[in-house]
Motif scaffolding. Structure first.
Motif, PDB file in Angstrom:
ATOM      1  N   ASN A   1     -11.463  -0.534   2.271  1.00  0.00           N
ATOM      2  CA  ASN A   1     -10.577   0.585   2.621  1.00  0.00           C
ATOM      3  C   ASN A   1     -10.336   1.470   1.403  1.00  0.00           C
ATOM      4  O   ASN A   1      -9.927   0.985   0.355  1.00  0.00           O
ATOM      5  CB  ASN A   1      -9.230   0.052   3.123  1.00  0.00           C
ATOM      6  CG  ASN A   1      -9.366  -0.719   4.419  1.00  0.00           C
ATOM      7  OD1 ASN A   1      -9.520  -0.138   5.482  1.00  0.00           O
ATOM      8  ND2 ASN A   1      -9.339  -2.044   4.320  1.00  0.00           N
TER       9      ASN A   1
ATOM     10  N   GLU B   1      -6.284   9.744  -1.159  1.00  0.00           N
ATOM     11  CA  GLU B   1      -6.092  10.252  -2.517  1.00  0.00           C
ATOM     12  C   GLU B   1      -7.312   9.973  -3.407  1.00  0.00           C
ATOM     13  O   GLU B   1      -7.756  10.826  -4.159  1.00  0.00           O
ATOM     14  CB  GLU B   1      -4.831   9.631  -3.115  1.00  0.00           C
ATOM     15  CG  GLU B   1      -4.559  10.144  -4.505  1.00  0.00           C
ATOM     16  CD  GLU B   1      -3.122   9.941  -4.932  1.00  0.00           C
ATOM     17  OE1 GLU B   1      -2.272   9.588  -4.088  1.00  0.00           O
ATOM     18  OE2 GLU B   1      -2.855  10.135  -6.130  1.00  0.00           O
TER      19      GLU B   1
ATOM     20  N   ILE C   1       0.839  -1.212   0.000  1.00  0.00           N
ATOM     21  CA  ILE C   1       0.000   0.000   0.000  1.00  0.00           C
ATOM     22  C   ILE C   1       0.877   1.267   0.000  1.00  0.00           C
ATOM     23  O   ILE C   1       0.651   2.165  -0.814  1.00  0.00           O
ATOM     24  CB  ILE C   1      -1.018   0.008   1.172  1.00  0.00           C
ATOM     25  CG1 ILE C   1      -1.965  -1.197   1.098  1.00  0.00           C
ATOM     26  CG2 ILE C   1      -1.809   1.322   1.210  1.00  0.00           C
ATOM     27  CD1 ILE C   1      -3.003  -1.186   0.014  1.00  0.00           C
TER      28      ILE C   1
ATOM     29  N   SER D   1      -8.380   5.008   0.059  1.00  0.00           N
ATOM     30  CA  SER D   1      -7.310   5.936   0.437  1.00  0.00           C
ATOM     31  C   SER D   1      -7.750   7.393   0.336  1.00  0.00           C
ATOM     32  O   SER D   1      -8.706   7.731  -0.369  1.00  0.00           O
ATOM     33  CB  SER D   1      -6.103   5.720  -0.464  1.00  0.00           C
ATOM     34  OG  SER D   1      -6.431   6.164  -1.762  1.00  0.00           O
TER      35      SER D   1
ATOM     36  N   ASP E   1      -7.336   1.157  -5.567  1.00  0.00           N
ATOM     37  CA  ASP E   1      -8.651   1.331  -4.943  1.00  0.00           C
ATOM     38  C   ASP E   1      -9.779   0.982  -5.923  1.00  0.00           C
ATOM     39  O   ASP E   1     -10.772   0.355  -5.563  1.00  0.00           O
ATOM     40  CB  ASP E   1      -8.829   2.778  -4.451  1.00  0.00           C
ATOM     41  CG  ASP E   1      -8.024   3.063  -3.180  1.00  0.00           C
ATOM     42  OD1 ASP E   1      -7.614   2.096  -2.509  1.00  0.00           O
ATOM     43  OD2 ASP E   1      -7.801   4.249  -2.865  1.00  0.00           O
TER      44      ASP E   1
ATOM     45  N   SER F   1      -7.254  10.765   6.794  1.00  0.00           N
ATOM     46  CA  SER F   1      -7.651  11.257   5.474  1.00  0.00           C
ATOM     47  C   SER F   1      -8.927  12.087   5.523  1.00  0.00           C
ATOM     48  O   SER F   1      -9.182  12.904   4.650  1.00  0.00           O
ATOM     49  CB  SER F   1      -7.769  10.120   4.461  1.00  0.00           C
ATOM     50  OG  SER F   1      -8.584   9.101   4.921  1.00  0.00           O
TER      51      SER F   1
ATOM     52  N   THR G   1      -9.442   6.388   6.829  1.00  0.00           N
ATOM     53  CA  THR G   1      -8.690   6.646   8.060  1.00  0.00           C
ATOM     54  C   THR G   1      -9.031   8.036   8.569  1.00  0.00           C
ATOM     55  O   THR G   1      -9.386   8.936   7.796  1.00  0.00           O
ATOM     56  CB  THR G   1      -7.164   6.566   7.846  1.00  0.00           C
ATOM     57  OG1 THR G   1      -6.800   7.521   6.873  1.00  0.00           O
ATOM     58  CG2 THR G   1      -6.749   5.177   7.413  1.00  0.00           C
TER      59      THR G   1
ATOM     60  N   ILE H   1      -2.131   4.186  -6.236  1.00  0.00           N
ATOM     61  CA  ILE H   1      -3.143   3.905  -5.221  1.00  0.00           C
ATOM     62  C   ILE H   1      -4.567   4.031  -5.762  1.00  0.00           C
ATOM     63  O   ILE H   1      -5.453   3.273  -5.401  1.00  0.00           O
ATOM     64  CB  ILE H   1      -2.929   4.764  -3.936  1.00  0.00           C
ATOM     65  CG1 ILE H   1      -3.828   4.286  -2.794  1.00  0.00           C
ATOM     66  CG2 ILE H   1      -3.148   6.244  -4.193  1.00  0.00           C
ATOM     67  CD1 ILE H   1      -3.438   2.955  -2.206  1.00  0.00           C
TER      68      ILE H   1
ATOM     69  N   GLU I   1       0.992   4.123  -2.869  1.00  0.00           N
ATOM     70  CA  GLU I   1       0.785   5.537  -2.556  1.00  0.00           C
ATOM     71  C   GLU I   1       1.905   6.411  -3.106  1.00  0.00           C
ATOM     72  O   GLU I   1       1.657   7.461  -3.674  1.00  0.00           O
ATOM     73  CB  GLU I   1       0.662   5.747  -1.038  1.00  0.00           C
ATOM     74  CG  GLU I   1      -0.757   5.527  -0.559  1.00  0.00           C
ATOM     75  CD  GLU I   1      -0.891   5.447   0.956  1.00  0.00           C
ATOM     76  OE1 GLU I   1       0.141   5.356   1.653  1.00  0.00           O
ATOM     77  OE2 GLU I   1      -2.042   5.475   1.425  1.00  0.00           O
TER      78      GLU I   1
END
Ligand code: C2E
Ligand code: CA
Ligand code: CA
Ligand code: CA
Length: 280
Positions: free
Chosen positions: A117, A121, A78, A119, A91, A154, A151, A87, A82
């Motif tokens: 999950n 971005e 991961i 990200s 995703d 983010s 998260t 990423i 990134e």
């Protein structure tokens, strides 16, 4: 953060040849893995902390089994994705795999929600929510069936696009879960405005329950109180012991996930697990 990630990739390239070539190999391998579908969706059960601990959902976690490089953990790939601009395709790929699964589950009569999950971005990219919702609609997948874990860090990226994506997803009925909660610095007021569904208490806090270090227990209690105040479901991740489980039940935590119940497993095994669990 996006630009920084890419620069980092470039800077590594210039300064640390050894590492950068490793990063390059992993990056290329990852690109290939996405194309050739060497990434597999594993599911870890989420159980309700009520009588019988029924499975009430799952978290989707990627596994990369490369024919040459062997099995590579997400903790390794991961960050590579990134820093090398992969990423978003990753995703995209995971959500595609998940949609295929949920379509099959619809036919099989399995109606558990699965959380994926996503990200920071991706969440900050224009059109993400619309693309995602469009795909669900085409496949006739109910939005309540696909949760998104973001998260806490983010969510704090308060770009206009992120906020608009979050707004579109939640108003369409997608459950939003704040992952690794307790490790960031969100305010009650800010989280309240986002129309979230659940808070996931980070494993680092759960691991310290019962160790005598009462700092972590105080944090978990505070998070549970926070969740109650906002009317959000609370989920503890990384539950490994019966002691942690009992403690969480006593403190009013709603759901748990961890090796005590089951590790992340391949989809077929998850389906067997669910079938067996029901009969018990
Ligand atoms: P996470 O979202 O916090 O996921 C939970 C991690 O804890 C998983 O590691 C899971 O296998 C592990 N875990 C679950 N229960 C226990 C337990 O009882 N004890 C211990 N020691 N560990 C437990 P995993 O699968 O290696 O994933 C690591 C991280 O990689 C995830 O952390 C997530 O942030 C990221 N990740 C995984 N799959 C994806 C993905 O498809 N997309 C994105 N963007 N990130 C992913
Ligand atoms: Ca997660
Ligand atoms: Ca987590
Ligand atoms: Ca975590």
């Amino acid at each position: 953060a996006k630009a920084k990630g890419r620069n980092q990739c470039v800077r590594f390239d210039a300064a640390l040849r050894e590492q950068s070539s490793q990063l390059g190999i992993l990056g290329q391998g990852l690109q290939r893995a996405i194309r050739q579908r060497h990434l597999e969706l594993y599911l870890q059960p989420k159980v309700a902390l009520s009588e019988g601990r029924p499975i009430v959902g799952a978290e989707a976690l990627l596994r990369w089994n490369d024919p040459e490089l062997g099995s590579i953990s997400p903790a390794r790939f991961i960050p590579v994705a990134e820093s090398c601009g992969l990423i978003r395709s990753l995703d995209q790929h995971v959500t595609d795999l998940l949609c295929e699964l949920l379509e099959r589950w619809g036919d099989k009569g399995i109606h558990l929600p699965v959380f994926v999950n996503i990200s920071a971005e991706t969440l900050a990219s224009e059109g993400f929510a619309d693309g995602f919702l469009g795909k669900l609609e085409r496949l006739a997948i109910p939005p309540a069936r696909v949760g998104i874990e973001i998260t806490e860090g983010s969510l704090l990226e308060t770009s206009h696009v992120t906020r608009s994506n979050v707004g579109r997803l939640t108003s369409a009925g997608i459950p939003l879960s704040v992952d690794d909660f307790g490790t960031g610095y969100s305010s009650l007021g800010y989280l309240h405005r986002l129309a979230l569904s659940e808070l996931k208490i980070d494993r680092s806090f759960v691991a310290q329950i019962g160790t005598g270090r009462d700092g972590a227990e105080a944090i978990v209690r505070a998070v549970l109180a926070f969740g109650r105040a906002l009317g959000l479901r609370t989920v503890a991740e990384g539950v490994e012991t019966g002691f942690q489980c009992d403690w969480l039940i006593r403190e009013g935590c709603d759901q748990a996930q961890g090796f005590l119940f089951a590790p992340p497993v391949p989809v077929a095994e998850f389906e067997r697990l669910v079938a067996g669990w029901r009969r018990e």
